[in-house]
Design a protein around this motif. Structure first.
Motif, mmCIF file in Angstrom:
data_model
loop_
_atom_site.group_PDB
_atom_site.id
_atom_site.type_symbol
_atom_site.label_atom_id
_atom_site.label_comp_id
_atom_site.label_asym_id
_atom_site.label_seq_id
_atom_site.Cartn_x
_atom_site.Cartn_y
_atom_site.Cartn_z
ATOM 1 N N UNK A 73 0.843 -1.206 0.000
ATOM 2 C CA UNK A 73 0.000 0.000 0.000
ATOM 3 C C UNK A 73 0.876 1.254 0.000
ATOM 4 N N UNK A 74 1.951 1.242 0.801
ATOM 5 C CA UNK A 74 2.850 2.402 0.835
ATOM 6 C C UNK A 74 3.504 2.612 -0.532
ATOM 7 N N UNK A 75 3.921 1.538 -1.159
ATOM 8 C CA UNK A 75 4.551 1.662 -2.483
ATOM 9 C C UNK A 75 3.565 2.254 -3.477
ATOM 10 N N UNK A 76 2.317 1.786 -3.414
ATOM 11 C CA UNK A 76 1.280 2.334 -4.307
ATOM 12 C C UNK A 76 1.085 3.818 -4.033
ATOM 13 N N UNK B 181 4.048 5.736 -5.418
ATOM 14 C CA UNK B 181 3.964 5.808 -6.882
ATOM 15 C C UNK B 181 2.911 6.823 -7.317
ATOM 16 N N UNK B 182 1.768 6.813 -6.627
ATOM 17 C CA UNK B 182 0.711 7.798 -6.941
ATOM 18 C C UNK B 182 1.206 9.217 -6.658
ATOM 19 N N UNK B 183 1.931 9.373 -5.549
ATOM 20 C CA UNK B 183 2.476 10.683 -5.206
ATOM 21 C C UNK B 183 3.471 11.146 -6.270
ATOM 22 N N UNK B 184 4.347 10.241 -6.693
ATOM 23 C CA UNK B 184 5.308 10.591 -7.757
ATOM 24 C C UNK B 184 4.588 10.979 -9.041
#
Length: 150
Positions: free
Chosen positions: A101-104, A107-110
Motif C-alpha cells: 500500500x505504501x509503495x502504491x 507511486x501515486x504521489x510521484x
C-alpha cells in the motif's frame, strides 16, 4: 578314698559307641549351625538383592522422570515456537500488504508530482505565450498612439 585307676569308679569309661554318638551329636550340631549360617546368608543376600532391585528401580524412575521433564519442557518450547512462527507469519503478511500500500501511495504521489511538474511547465509555457502576446499588443497599442508622420 576309692582308687583312681583304669577300671576304678572315678574313671568314666568311654566306649567306641559312645564316642560315635558324641561325634555324631557334634557333627549334627555343626551341620545345624552351618545350615543356620547358610540360611542367614541366603536371607541377607536376598535382602540385599531386593534392596539393589529397589534402588535400581528408584534410579531408573528418577532418570526417566528427569528425562521426561526435559522432554516436556522441549515440547512446551516447541509449542511456543510454533505459536511465535504463526504470529510472525501473520505479521509478515500484514507488513507486506502495508508495504504494498505504501509503495502504491508513493507511486501515486510521484505521478501527481510529475503531473504538477507538467502543469507547471504548461503554466510557464502559457505565461511566456501571454507575455509575448502582451508585449506584442503593447507595441501595437503604442504604435497607434504615436502620431503618424508621413
Amino acid at each position: 578314698k576309692a582308687p583312681q585307676g583304669r577300671g576304678g569308679a572315678g574313671h568314666v569309661r568311654v566306649t567306641r559307641r559312645s564316642r560315635s554318638r558324641v561325634a555324631a551329636a557334634m557333627l549334627s550340631r555343626l551341620l545345624k549351625e552351618h545350615q543356620a549360617r547358610q540360611s542367614e546368608r541366603r536371607e541377607l543376600q536376598e535382602r540385599r538383592r531386593r534392596d539393589a532391585i529397589a534402588a535400581a528401580t528408584r534410579l531408573t524412575e528418577a532418570l526417566v522422570d528427569h528425562l521426561n521433564v526435559g522432554v516436556a519442557q522441549a515440547y512446551v518450547n516447541q509449542r511456543k515456537l510454533d505459536h511465535e512462527v504463526k504470529t510472525l507469519q501473520v505479521q509478515a503478511a500484514q507488513f507486506a500488504k502495508q508495504t504494498g500500500q505504501w509503495i502504491t501511495m508513493v507511486e501515486n504521489f510521484n505521478q501527481a508530482l510529475k503531473e504538477i511538474g507538467d502543469v507547471e511547465n504548461w503554466a510557464r509555457s502559457i505565461e511566456m505565450d501571454m507575455r509575448t502576446i502582451a508585449t506584442a499588443l503593447e507595441y501595437v497599442y503604442k504604435g497607434q498612439l504615436q502620431p503618424q508622420c508621413s
